[in-house]
Design an enzyme around this catalytic site. Structure first.
Site: not given
Ligand SMILES: NC(=O)c1ccc[n+]([C@@H]2O[C@H](COP(=O)([O-])OP(=O)(O)OC[C@H]3O[C@@H](n4cnc5c(N)ncnc54)[C@H](O)[C@@H]3O)[C@@H](O)[C@H]2O)c1
Length: 375
Positions: A122, A127, A130, A133, A226
Site C-alpha cells: 500500500r 496505487q 492495488d 483498493s 492498518y
Molecule cells: N497507496 C496507498 O498509499 C494506500 C492505498 C490503499 C490503502 N492505504 C492504506 O492502507 C490502510 C488499510 O486500508 P484498507 O482500506 O485496506 O483497510 P482495511 O480494509 O484493512 O480496514 C478498514 C478500516 O477498518 C478500520 N478498523 C479496524 N478495526 C476497527 C475498529 N475496531 N473500529 C473501527 N475501525 C476499525 C481500519 O483502521 C481501516 O481504516 C489504510 O491506512 C489506508 O489509508 C494506502
C-alpha cells in the site's frame, strides 16, 4: 518472441468478475503478449468471446494454461489448473494463502512464480496495481446503494408543498478505502454523515469528504497503516461513546477489518436493539464474520425493526466495473515485468518483491527479496 498470456473463466460460485476486459487487450499486446482466454470467460458481465479482438479462445482450461507463460485470474484457481501449468510459469490472482494451504503447496511443487494481488504494498507507487483498493472503492459505493434500497426513507433533505423531510443520518464505521468511498457517496446523496475509525489519522480524511468524525479517545494504529485489535478496556470506552451515534443513525455502513483477524465487532446485539425502527445496517465486513454481532454473512435479516444486510463478495455484484479496474491493476503489475516481448522480474523492485508469494519452489516472506532466497 512473445509472452503467452492465458486468462481463466472464474468458477467460484457468485464470482462475476473476469481478469481481462477488451480495453486492456491492445495494451498487453503492445507489451509483447499473445492472448488466450477460456471460452465464455466474460459471460457473467455480458461480454461475449467476440467482444475480445485479437484474443484466441480455448474451451479446455488445461490446454489453455499448459502453454502459458502467465496465467491471469481473479480468484485462486482450482488445483487442476496449477497441475496443468508449465513449471516456472507465472500466476497473478488473489490467493489469501492462509486459506489456501493445498494450493500454495502445489504452487511450490510446480515452482510457479505467484503474485498474490492482496499482497501489493500500500505505497504510492503501487496505487495503479492495488486491486484491494480498486475493489474496496466499489464496495464502499455499493454499500450505500444497498442501504438506500432497504431504507423506507430518502437520504437528502427535500422540501415539498406538503412540508419538508430532513436528511437521513448515515454513520460509516471503518474508514479505509471502502469507508471513505461510502462517506463520499452518502454525502453526495445529501445525507448527514458521521465517520468513525480507530485510526485517528482518518479524522482529517472524513472531514475532507464532508463528514464529521466520532472521537472516542482510542487510537489503535497498527503496523503498515492498518488497525490493531482493541483491548477489552478500549472496547468498552469506544462502545460508551458510539452507542448514541448508532442509535441516532438511519443507515450504518460498517467496513472495519484487521488483516488476518476476524472482523472486529463494532455493534453489539444490545446496541442493535436500541436502534431506530426502520434503520438499516449494511455490513460489508461479512466475509470476515461481520462487524455486527447479529450479522449473518451472505444474508439480509430483520432483527426487531432493524434490517441487517451482509453481502459477500460485493465487488462481484458490480462485475463490469470491478473487472475493468482489476484488469488494469493486473496490466500495471505485468508492465513492471514485461519488456521487449520477454518477462524480466527485477527482484529489487519493492512492488514485485512484496507481491510475490511463491517463486522457484520457495515461499517469499513479505519483507524479504525472493532473489536472495533463491540464491
Ligand atoms: N497507496 C496507498 O498509499 C494506500 C492505498 C490503499 C490503502 N492505504 C492504506 O492502507 C490502510 C488499510 O486500508 P484498507 O482500506 O485496506 O483497510 P482495511 O480494509 O484493512 O480496514 C478498514 C478500516 O477498518 C478500520 N478498523 C479496524 N478495526 C476497527 C475498529 N475496531 N473500529 C473501527 N475501525 C476499525 C481500519 O483502521 C481501516 O481504516 C489504510 O491506512 C489506508 O489509508 C494506502
Amino acid at each position: 518472441m512473445y509472452v503467452n498470456v492465458a486468462v481463466l473463466k472464474e468458477t467460484q460460485p457468485h464470482e462475476r468478475r473476469v481478469a481481462m476486459v477488451p480495453s486492456v487487450v491492445p495494451r498487453l499486446i503492445k507489451l509483447g503478449a499473445r492472448l488466450h482466454m477460456e471460452c465464455g470467460a466474460g459471460d457473467a458481465i455480458k461480454l461475449g468471446d467476440a467482444d475480445f479482438k485479437d484474443v484466441a479462445f480455448i474451451a479446455d482450461r488445461r490446454a489453455l494454461v499448459s502453454d502459458a507463460d502467465v496465467v491471469l485470474a481473479v480468484q485462486p484457481p482450482a488445483l487442476e489448473v496449477i497441475d496443468a501449468m508449465k513449471e516456472g510459469a507465472i500466476l497473478l490472482c488473489f490467493i489469501y494463502a492462509g486459506k489456501e494451504k493445498a494450493l500454495v503447496h502445489r504452487l511450490l511443487e510446480k515452482k510457479i512464480t505467484c503474485f498474490a494481488m492482496e499482497r501489493v504494498p500500500r505505497i504510492s507507487r503501487a496505487q495503479a496495481m492495488d486491486a484491494l483498493s480498486s475493489q474496496s472503492a466499489l464496495t464502499g459505493y455499493y454499500a450505500v446503494q444497498l442501504g438506500t434500497t432497504h431504507l423506507a426513507r430518502i437520504l437528502p433533505k427535500i422540501t415539498s408543498a406538503a412540508g419538508a423531510i430532513g436528511p437521513a443520518k448515515v454513520l460509516v464505521m471503518g474508514l479505509g478505502v471502502a469507508g471513505l468511498e461510502a462517506i463520499a457517496t452518502a454525502h453526495r446523496l445529501g445525507a448527514v454523515v458521521e465517520g468513525y475509525d480507530v485510526r485517528q489519522e482518518t479524522e482529517e480524511q472524513a472531514l475532507s469528504l464532508g463528514a464529521t468524525f466520532v472521537e472516542t479517545g482510542v487510537d489503535a494504529r497498527g503496523k503498515g497503516g492498518y488497525a490493531r485489535e482493541l483491548s477489552a478496556e478500549e472496547k468498552a470506552k469506544v462502545a460508551a461513546v458510539l452507542t448514541k451515534h448508532i442509535q441516532a443513525a438511519d443507515l450504518i455502513i460498517t467496513t472495519a477489518a484487521i488483516p488476518g483477524r476476524p472482523s472486529p465487532k463494532l455493534i453489539s446485539k444490545a446496541q442493535v436493539a436500541g436502534m431506530k425502527a426502520g434503520a438499516v445496517i449494511v455490513d460489508v465486513s461479512a466475509e470476515g464474520g461481520g462487524n455486527c454481532e447479529d450479522t449473518k454473512p451472505g444474508e439480509t435479516i430483520e432483527v426487531g425493526a432493524v434490517t441487517i444486510v451482509a453481502p459477500l463478495n460485493v465487488p462481484s455484484l458490480l462485475g463490469e466495473d470491478a473487472s475493468e479496474l482489476y484488469a488494469k491493476n493486473q496490466y500495471n503489475l505485468l508492465a513492471l515485468m514485461m519488456k521487449d516481448n520477454i518477462i524480466t522480474i527485477d527482484w529489487k523492485d519493492e512492488v514485485l518483491a512484496k507481491t510475490a508469494l511463491t517463486h522457484a519452489g520457495k515461499l517469499c516472506d513479505e519483507d524479504s527479496k525472493p532473489a536472495a532466497k533463491v540464491a
